[in-house]
Design an enzyme around this catalytic site. Structure first.
Site, PDB file in Angstrom:
ATOM      1  N   LYS A 200       0.803  -1.248  -0.007  1.00 35.49           N
ATOM      2  CA  LYS A 200       0.083   0.028  -0.013  1.00 35.49           C
ATOM      3  C   LYS A 200       1.171   1.242  -0.152  1.00 35.49           C
ATOM      4  O   LYS A 200       1.721   1.174   0.640  1.00 35.49           O
ATOM      5  CB  LYS A 200      -0.810  -0.152   1.399  1.00 35.49           C
ATOM      6  CG  LYS A 200      -1.960   0.993   1.234  1.00 35.49           C
ATOM      7  CD  LYS A 200      -2.846   0.898   2.531  1.00 35.49           C
ATOM      8  CE  LYS A 200      -3.907   2.191   2.574  1.00 35.49           C
ATOM      9  NZ  LYS A 200      -4.869   1.942   3.626  1.00 35.49           N
ATOM     10  N   SER A 272      -9.335   2.241   2.575  1.00 32.39           N
ATOM     11  CA  SER A 272      -8.800   2.945   1.669  1.00 32.39           C
ATOM     12  C   SER A 272      -7.448   2.086   1.128  1.00 32.39           C
ATOM     13  O   SER A 272      -6.839   2.530   0.370  1.00 32.39           O
ATOM     14  CB  SER A 272      -7.943   4.033   2.688  1.00 32.39           C
ATOM     15  OG  SER A 272      -7.013   3.473   3.716  1.00 32.39           O
ATOM     16  N   SER A 296     -10.495  -0.086   6.757  1.00 29.69           N
ATOM     17  CA  SER A 296      -9.643   0.122   5.522  1.00 29.69           C
ATOM     18  C   SER A 296      -9.038  -1.282   5.071  1.00 29.69           C
ATOM     19  O   SER A 296      -8.551  -1.305   3.838  1.00 29.69           O
ATOM     20  CB  SER A 296      -8.567   1.274   5.644  1.00 29.69           C
ATOM     21  OG  SER A 296      -9.343   2.481   5.282  1.00 29.69           O
TER      22      SER A 296
END
Length: 575
Positions: A200, A272, A296
């Site tokens: 990420k 996210s 997330s």
């Protein structure tokens, strides 16, 4: 580290949680033209409306001098440089006094792999981490072969998914070749040796763009690796690239595009950890690293049909990751099978002096085919309000022979806990608000970060401390509820459990439990009514929660459920 606004609204509908607070920026042209009379009794009286309190005229007059002094102090403080990695002095610890938490040795015993490496490249791309590791050690495949396969799939599919912000082919090929050399020479670095993965784009990677998904930081290149990146490199894992995340860890819209759900590319992946879930679901990598503050990892895993593990707060170092909310941020794995999360956690777990919230705790996992000795809690109302997939998951536990008992879920209004995310994130990115650089963020609607942070400026410090005291109460009641239980099972967003357990620091595992026909989620605001819209076959997940640092129990239980349900292997159409 938060889901999209639409997903938060959906979670709120299921949990009773209120929407994220926001406050609009008024047209200040007239105010700027007016003469500034300083702080007056009238100023204080108007400010009281923002706090829901009332003082007398005499009380207002008495406090003016003190308020003016506070403004001078604030101005001096705001002139100080406070980088994102400067954590507050007060550090959250999920461990309660007088509650004993057994130590763990670092031990990992995974299930044996019985099937041979497939000839078909697509089958190979969707194999589990545990399987890939076994085939690498047996010499049936090479890390270079795997890496080239995933790079080819990224080139073929990411154009419609927008799962990657940066792809690192040269680095990946270099690391893969080294992994193969090491294995040939007898140097086995562990279960992730030679396994290609994605990170990420909140984690620093030395010399590689780390953008946080946000336009103000799109050219940011760090000088060092995050601790988790370093650990994965030492474990022999191969970095394919940096996955997209919603700007500053909110949703699935980043500065370049919107990340898409492989099961239905017409909708977003949720976030996210948007790109991490999308890439894993589409077979663009073997596993990915995500982060969670409030949903997330869980939310995009539910949307994209992946398996996500949010570990206990403090178990995995966050050093080198963007800080959104210091007392809530967590780093975890997104995979295609449950036991893969154990393999990943075994390599990223561990104390780190550079993370103020890091815990000293080993991770011990042993594959447990028979889970019949476990006691699993459930809340009947959650399943009554859930769907058929949720109820089938509960029946699966009965079929596995576990003891099911009603779980004493705390009867607390958890909604106020959202203030933790709002206040801490507003502080973490105060410079964007005060400098007006928040205008550079792509998402500028009333529910987006810029406007939300402006409104959060009017949450008083006194009330924030009261929220923190409520958090302590929730920690005590959730901790007491877990006594006598090995796990809690439930729909992912039921009963406020997502918010509550993020606040208490307890681990959560989401795994695929079935499928349902679901209306396509439109990108346009307000398109929440499914009437007259096309539907598609969407994966559905269920969650297991464990006591603090008891990830091994929920992974073993989840792996048994995964085998029994037999729904994890289906792939998104076209991938």
């Amino acid at each position: 580290m938060m889901p999209s606004r639409r997903d938060l609204l959906r979670i709120a509908a299921l949990t009773g949680a209120g929407a994220v607070a926001s406050c609009g920026r008024e047209d200040v042209t007239a105010a700027e033209a007016a003469v500034d009379d300083g702080i007056t009794v009238r100023t204080v009286a108007e400010a009281e409306k923002l706090q829901g309190i009332t003082f007398t005229p005499a009380e207002r007059a008495m406090m003016i001098e003190g308020v003016e002094g506070q403004l001078e102090t604030l101005a001096a403080m705001r002139a100080m440089e406070m980088p994102n990695d400067l954590a507050p002095a007060l550090v959250f610890d999920p461990k309660l006094p007088r509650k004993s938490i057994p130590s763990q040795k670092n031990e990992l015993r995974l299930s044996p792999v019985t099937r041979a490496a497939p000839k078909d490249e697509n089958d190979l791309a969707f194999a589990s981490v545990v399987e890939l590791g076994a085939w690498l050690r047996a010499g049936a495949i090479t890390s270079v072969q795997l890496t080239e396969l995933y790079l080819k799939r990224i080139a073929a599919h990411d154009g419609k998914l927008n799962a990657f912000i940066t792809v690192t082919p040269a680095l990946a090929r270099e690391q893969a070749a080294q992994a193969d050399d090491d294995l040939r020479e007898g140097r086995d670095r562990g279960p992730l040796h030679g396994i290609p993965y994605a990170m990420k784009d909140l984690a620093d990677t030395k010399g590689i763009l780390t953008t946080w998904g946000a336009a103000p930081f799109k050219d940011r290149v760090p000088d060092d690796d995050a601790e988790v990146v370093r650990k994965l490199r030492l474990s022999g894992a191969v970095l394919l690239g940096k996955t997209a995340c919603g700007a500053i860890a909110y949703g699935d819209q980043w500065f370049g595009a919107k990340t898409r759900n492989p099961w239905n590319p017409d909708e977003g992946s949720s976030g996210s950890s948007a790109g991490s879930a999308s890439a894993v679901a589409a077979g663009l990598c073997a596993f990915a690293i995500g982060t969670e503050t409030y949903g997330s990892i869980i939310s995009p895993s539910e949307r994209c049909g992946t398996t996500g593990l949010r570990p206990t707060f403090g178990r995995v170092s966050r050093a080198g990751f963007m800080a959104l909310c210091w007392s809530l941020d967590k780093v975890g794995a997104i995979c295609r099978s449950v036991e893969d999360t154990a393999a990943v956690l075994s390599q990223i777990n561990g104390y780190d002096a550079d993370d103020a919230g890091a815990a000293r705790m080993g991770f011990a996992y042993e594959a447990t085919p028979d889970v019949s000795g476990m006691t699993v809690g459930y809340v009947p109302q959650w399943f009554e309000e859930g769907d058929e997939t949720d109820r089938k998951a509960l029946q699966t536990l009965r079929d596995l022979g576990v003891t099911l008992k009603e779980f004493p879920w705390p009867q607390i209004d958890f909604r106020m806990l959202t203030a933790i995310v709002l206040v801490e994130s507003a502080a973490a990115f105060a410079d964007l608000t005060l400098s007006n650089r928040d205008d550079e963020l792509v998402w500028q609607e009333k529910d987006a970060w810029p406007n939300t942070w402006r409104g959060t400026r009017f949450v008083s410090a006194v009330d924030y401390i009261q929220v923190d005291r409520l958090r302590r109460r929730v920690m005590e009641e959730v901790g007491a509820a877990f006594e006598g239980f090995d796990a809690l099972v439930g729909p992912n967003f039921a009963g406020g459990a997502l918010l509550a357990t993020n606040a208490t620091g307890h681990p959560q595992l989401v795994l695929r439990a079935g499928y349902a026909q679901r209306p396509v989620e439109r990108d346009e605001e307000g398109a929440n009514n499914g009437e007259g819209r096309a539907t598609f076959r969407a994966p559905r997940g269920v969650s297991l929660w464990g006591d603090l640092f008891e990830e091994a129990k929920i992974i073993a239980l989840g792996a048994a459920m995964e085998r029994e349900m037999g729904v994890a292997s289906a792939r998104p159409p076209g991938f």
